[in-house]
Design a protein around this motif. Structure first.
Motif, PDB file in Angstrom:
ATOM      1  N   GLY A 286       9.343  15.472   7.392  1.00  7.73           N
ATOM      2  CA  GLY A 286      10.635  16.142   7.309  1.00  7.73           C
ATOM      3  C   GLY A 286      11.600  15.513   6.310  1.00  7.73           C
ATOM      4  O   GLY A 286      12.817  15.591   6.490  1.00  7.73           O
ATOM      5  N   PHE A 287      11.088  14.920   5.266  1.00  4.00           N
ATOM      6  CA  PHE A 287      11.963  14.339   4.248  1.00  4.00           C
ATOM      7  C   PHE A 287      11.457  14.732   2.864  1.00  4.00           C
ATOM      8  O   PHE A 287      10.300  15.125   2.691  1.00  4.00           O
ATOM      9  N   SER A 288      12.332  14.636   1.883  1.00  2.00           N
ATOM     10  CA  SER A 288      11.961  14.907   0.495  1.00  2.00           C
ATOM     11  C   SER A 288      11.920  13.594  -0.282  1.00  2.00           C
ATOM     12  O   SER A 288      12.568  12.614   0.089  1.00  2.00           O
ATOM     13  N   VAL A 289      11.134  13.580  -1.357  1.00  2.00           N
ATOM     14  CA  VAL A 289      10.985  12.381  -2.184  1.00  2.00           C
ATOM     15  C   VAL A 289      11.502  12.687  -3.584  1.00  2.00           C
ATOM     16  O   VAL A 289      11.113  13.689  -4.192  1.00  2.00           O
ATOM     17  N   HIS A 290      12.375  11.833  -4.084  1.00  2.00           N
ATOM     18  CA  HIS A 290      12.980  12.020  -5.400  1.00  2.00           C
ATOM     19  C   HIS A 290      12.686  10.788  -6.253  1.00  2.00           C
ATOM     20  O   HIS A 290      13.140   9.687  -5.952  1.00  2.00           O
ATOM     21  N   VAL A 291      11.901  10.997  -7.309  1.00  5.44           N
ATOM     22  CA  VAL A 291      11.504   9.895  -8.181  1.00  5.44           C
ATOM     23  C   VAL A 291      12.443   9.847  -9.377  1.00  5.44           C
ATOM     24  O   VAL A 291      12.609  10.834 -10.096  1.00  5.44           O
ATOM     25  N   VAL A 292      13.072   8.709  -9.577  1.00  5.63           N
ATOM     26  CA  VAL A 292      14.028   8.529 -10.673  1.00  5.63           C
ATOM     27  C   VAL A 292      13.385   7.653 -11.742  1.00  5.63           C
ATOM     28  O   VAL A 292      12.968   6.516 -11.462  1.00  5.63           O
ATOM     29  N   ASP A 293      13.287   8.174 -12.945  1.00  2.64           N
ATOM     30  CA  ASP A 293      12.703   7.400 -14.043  1.00  2.64           C
ATOM     31  C   ASP A 293      13.502   6.137 -14.318  1.00  2.64           C
ATOM     32  O   ASP A 293      14.728   6.097 -14.125  1.00  2.64           O
ATOM     33  N   LYS A 294      12.822   5.118 -14.791  1.00  2.00           N
ATOM     34  CA  LYS A 294      13.490   3.857 -15.092  1.00  2.00           C
ATOM     35  C   LYS A 294      14.487   4.022 -16.239  1.00  2.00           C
ATOM     36  O   LYS A 294      14.234   4.753 -17.196  1.00  2.00           O
TER      37      LYS A 294
ATOM     38  N   ARG B  40       0.802  -1.224   0.000  1.00  2.41           N
ATOM     39  CA  ARG B  40       0.000   0.000   0.000  1.00  2.41           C
ATOM     40  C   ARG B  40       0.835   1.274   0.000  1.00  2.41           C
ATOM     41  O   ARG B  40       0.323   2.363  -0.262  1.00  2.41           O
ATOM     42  N   GLY B  41       2.108   1.145   0.333  1.00  4.63           N
ATOM     43  CA  GLY B  41       2.979   2.311   0.256  1.00  4.63           C
ATOM     44  C   GLY B  41       3.495   2.496  -1.158  1.00  4.63           C
ATOM     45  O   GLY B  41       3.956   1.552  -1.789  1.00  4.63           O
ATOM     46  N   ASP B  42       3.401   3.719  -1.680  1.00  8.23           N
ATOM     47  CA  ASP B  42       3.906   4.014  -3.017  1.00  8.23           C
ATOM     48  C   ASP B  42       4.396   5.454  -3.057  1.00  8.23           C
ATOM     49  O   ASP B  42       4.497   6.116  -2.020  1.00  8.23           O
ATOM     50  N   ILE B  43       4.696   5.950  -4.235  1.00  5.74           N
ATOM     51  CA  ILE B  43       5.224   7.309  -4.356  1.00  5.74           C
ATOM     52  C   ILE B  43       4.219   8.343  -3.848  1.00  5.74           C
ATOM     53  O   ILE B  43       4.584   9.284  -3.125  1.00  5.74           O
ATOM     54  N   ASP B  44       2.961   8.202  -4.218  1.00  4.45           N
ATOM     55  CA  ASP B  44       1.940   9.145  -3.738  1.00  4.45           C
ATOM     56  C   ASP B  44       1.873   9.146  -2.211  1.00  4.45           C
ATOM     57  O   ASP B  44       1.758  10.205  -1.581  1.00  4.45           O
ATOM     58  N   PHE B  45       1.952   7.962  -1.620  1.00  8.91           N
ATOM     59  CA  PHE B  45       1.936   7.833  -0.162  1.00  8.91           C
ATOM     60  C   PHE B  45       3.119   8.583   0.446  1.00  8.91           C
ATOM     61  O   PHE B  45       2.959   9.341   1.418  1.00  8.91           O
ATOM     62  N   LEU B  46       4.305   8.409  -0.116  1.00  8.83           N
ATOM     63  CA  LEU B  46       5.489   9.090   0.409  1.00  8.83           C
ATOM     64  C   LEU B  46       5.366  10.607   0.279  1.00  8.83           C
ATOM     65  O   LEU B  46       5.708  11.347   1.204  1.00  8.83           O
ATOM     66  N   GLN B  47       4.886  11.059  -0.862  1.00  8.12           N
ATOM     67  CA  GLN B  47       4.762  12.497  -1.079  1.00  8.12           C
ATOM     68  C   GLN B  47       3.740  13.131  -0.142  1.00  8.12           C
ATOM     69  O   GLN B  47       3.924  14.264   0.320  1.00  8.12           O
ATOM     70  N   ARG B  48       2.666  12.397   0.175  1.00  6.04           N
ATOM     71  CA  ARG B  48       1.663  12.920   1.109  1.00  6.04           C
ATOM     72  C   ARG B  48       2.225  13.078   2.525  1.00  6.04           C
ATOM     73  O   ARG B  48       1.788  13.963   3.264  1.00  6.04           O
ATOM     74  N   HIS B  49       3.182  12.227   2.873  1.00  9.48           N
ATOM     75  CA  HIS B  49       3.731  12.245   4.233  1.00  9.48           C
ATOM     76  C   HIS B  49       5.063  12.997   4.334  1.00  9.48           C
ATOM     77  O   HIS B  49       5.599  13.137   5.429  1.00  9.48           O
TER      78      HIS B  49
END
Length: 307
Positions: free
Chosen positions: A144-152, A130-139
């Motif tokens: 206190g952290f940043s989320v960096h999505v790296v394309d495949k 259930r945890g995914d990129i959207d989940f990380l970005q919402r939290h």
């Protein structure tokens, strides 16, 4: 690089850049994640690779599964690609049923002191994924952290994946595997005593067993590159069970090193498979085998002359 393989010593005081995944193969897509993590490290953070001792998918499917790397190879590659802390967390029933919220708050935030999370677009974690990129970005803001999505990373028209690499290896396409891995596929292990039949037939060889936890490519003869004591040699390798002379099911790598006559028993050698020559087959006689090996060696020497 430090290594932790339990759930008791994971607490970190140093802020972390964390990337989570199986990292089977440390292929070019994985390397892209670690390169981004290294860019975010700065002076205050450490790069943490978080993985599990067993693949969750394999555990849930009740399978053993063979990977693209042995444990020692994973450690070597993690070190090469700039990991400061390698966490191989036990995949227990507790972690298996842990919610995405608890995994984020207890492990990533509280214990690993995460400041940046680097992940691919298909990142999933926690119970029922259930945890995914959207989940990380919402939290992220509250946590206190940043989320960096790296394309495949892509090879040809499709994204690079461990599954895709395993598939081409099963067809003997080691050049394609190397292009996706970013390094040649091979085996690193100690040289063991064989039956010394190769020496009697006029082509001395070294023998290595293949770990049951490492994938085996298509059985056959390959042009090989041999790394030994800081030097690299050209040679020819057979991957398989040697059906003409063996009579057993043990899978191994038998390699003849060109222009080399040293004693390497007990030494650790890496044999990289660079080009598939032909499938393994059973011959009617040792004489037929000898003639075929001489032909294979000419083919492989010609290959090396052209690369």
């Amino acid at each position: 690089m430090r290594y932790i393989n339990n759930d008791q010593e994971i607490q970190q005081n140093i802020p972390s850049v964390v990337t989570v995944g199986k990292f089977d193969g440390f292929h070019r897509g994985h390397q892209k994640l670690l390169q981004k993590a290294a860019e975010l490290r700065g002076e205050e953070c450490q790069v943490v690779l978080f993985t599990f001792s067993r693949s969750p998918q394999m555990v849930l499917a009740n399978k053993m599964g063979a990977g693209l790397n042995t444990h020692d190879e994973k450690m070597e590659l993690a070190r090469r690609f700039g990991v400061d802390l390698f966490v191989e967390y036990p995949f227990s029933d507790v972690i298996r049923h842990m919610s995405a919220e608890v995994f984020l708050e207890d492990i990533l935030m509280r214990q690993l002191n995460v400041r940046h999370i680097v992940a691919g677009p298909d990142c999933h974690f926690g119970f029922q994924r259930r945890g995914d990129i959207d989940f990380l970005q919402r939290h992220s803001e509250a946590g206190g952290f940043s989320v960096h999505v790296v394309d495949k990373e892509r090879y040809g028209k499709a994204p690079i994946s461990s599954t895709r690499i395993r598939s081409v290896l099963q067809e003997g396409k080691v050049e394609e595997a190397a292009a996706m891995l970013g390094y040649p596929f091979g085996y690193r292990s100690k040289v063991i005593h064989g039956k010394q039949l190769g020496r009697k037939l006029g082509f001395p060889t070294i023998n290595q067993m293949i770990s049951p936890y490492k994938i085996v490519p298509a059985f056959g003869v390959y042009a090989a590159e041999v790394e030994l004591e800081g030097k690299t040699y050209q040679g020819i390798a057979n991957v398989g069970v040697k059906p003409t002379v063996s009579g057993c099911a043990a899978v191994g790598v038998e390699t003849s090193i060109f222009d080399f006559d040293g004693d390497v028993y007990g030494k650790t050698v890496r044999v990289n498979l660079r080009h598939f020559v032909r499938p393994e087959k059973k011959f009617d006689s040792l004489d037929a085998l000898r003639h075929q090996v001489e032909k294979d060696k000419r083919t492989v020497r010609s290959y090396w002359d052209q690369v």
